[in-house]
Scaffold this motif. Structure first.
Motif, PDB file in Angstrom:
ATOM      1  N   HIS A 214       1.590  31.932   7.849  1.00  0.00           N
ATOM      2  CA  HIS A 214       1.652  30.482   7.663  1.00  0.00           C
ATOM      3  C   HIS A 214       2.293  30.145   6.318  1.00  0.00           C
ATOM      4  N   ALA A 215       1.883  30.840   5.258  1.00  0.00           N
ATOM      5  CA  ALA A 215       2.412  30.559   3.924  1.00  0.00           C
ATOM      6  C   ALA A 215       3.905  30.887   3.857  1.00  0.00           C
ATOM      7  N   GLY A 217       5.948  30.672   6.301  1.00  0.00           N
ATOM      8  CA  GLY A 217       6.600  29.579   7.007  1.00  0.00           C
ATOM      9  C   GLY A 217       6.767  28.358   6.130  1.00  0.00           C
ATOM     10  N   GLN A 218       5.762  28.090   5.307  1.00  0.00           N
ATOM     11  CA  GLN A 218       5.881  26.964   4.376  1.00  0.00           C
ATOM     12  C   GLN A 218       6.991  27.205   3.359  1.00  0.00           C
ATOM     13  N   ARG A 221      10.264  26.491   5.083  1.00  0.00           N
ATOM     14  CA  ARG A 221      10.511  25.050   5.215  1.00  0.00           C
ATOM     15  C   ARG A 221      10.948  24.460   3.852  1.00  0.00           C
ATOM     16  N   GLY A 222      10.380  24.999   2.771  1.00  0.00           N
ATOM     17  CA  GLY A 222      10.764  24.522   1.462  1.00  0.00           C
ATOM     18  C   GLY A 222      12.213  24.807   1.118  1.00  0.00           C
TER      19      GLY A 222
END
Length: 230
Positions: A214-215, A217-218, A221-222
């Protein structure tokens, strides 16, 4: 090449590998700061003067171990990377490969991303190996941002001069905002891995694999990457 010369070359390769293997064992047991050429020589049954013909100083041995670790990590990430996948998936795969390598090689990870070794300064010879994962992530972002419709990360006005300098140094063909986000994501990736490896997630994060994905993926996205539409 003569038979004798070939035999000497093979023997040198074998002894060099044995020295590195023993040094890695000492890293695991004592840490990089206590690595000693004399101790390595003693464990291998060599006199110190013989070992110095392979590595003239502790720093030379440390440099060889650091380059090996960076190259091993880079090879792991490059092998896992699938250029045919979408940018978001490629990013996640590379990040997961970095984490997997670190969990499998904790002492080597600590050598390259842990506390600095007192009295040691890494030479420029370590840079190409150290850059392999970063260049892979830059390549993923470069491919993704060929799409003019892809949203770019925001960039604060006060950061623009530094962002433009970083872009000129690292990826002149990418927008400065993207390069700034890449540098931040690169640092956060190794921070996530280090927190897990060095115990900072104990009693905080239980399902670490899911949390890491999840991290990561963040972070993607950043940088402006988005998962493929279902």
């Amino acid at each position: 090449m003569s038979t004798a010369h070939g035999a000497r070359a093979r023997a040198r390769i074998e002894v060099t590998a044995a020295i590195k293997d023993e040094a890695r064992r000492q890293l695991a047991a004592e840490g990089a700061a206590r690595l000693s050429l004399r101790a390595v020589a003693r464990e291998l049954g060599m006199v110190s003067s013989a070992l110095y013909r392979y590595f003239p100083s502790r720093d030379d041995l440390l440099t060889a171990l650091i380059i090996d670790a960076y190259d091993s990590l880079g090879e792991c990430a490059e092998t896992a990377h699938d250029p045919a996948a979408g940018p978001f998936e490629r990013w996640i795969t590379v990040c997961e490969a970095v984490r997997g390598w670190a969990l499998d090689h904790p002492h080597e990870y600590a050598l390259i991303y842990g506390s600095p070794v007192p009295g040691y300064t890494a030479p420029d010879a370590t840079v190409p190996a150290a850059a392999r994962v970063g260049l892979l992530l830059i390549g993923i972002a470069r491919d993704a941002h060929q799409d003019p419709e892809l949203a770019r990360p925001p960039l604060a006005d006060e950061l623009r001069p530094e962002a433009e300098r970083m872009a000129a140094d690292l990826a002149p063909d990418l927008p400065p905002a993207v390069v700034t986000a890449l540098v931040a994501a690169w640092a956060q990736l190794y921070g996530l891995v280090g927190f897990e490896l060095f115990g900072q997630f104990n009693r905080v994060v239980e399902d670490r694999e899911t949390f890491f994905r999840h991290a990561a993926g963040q972070l993607a996205r950043g940088v402006g990457l988005a998962p493929a539409s279902p």
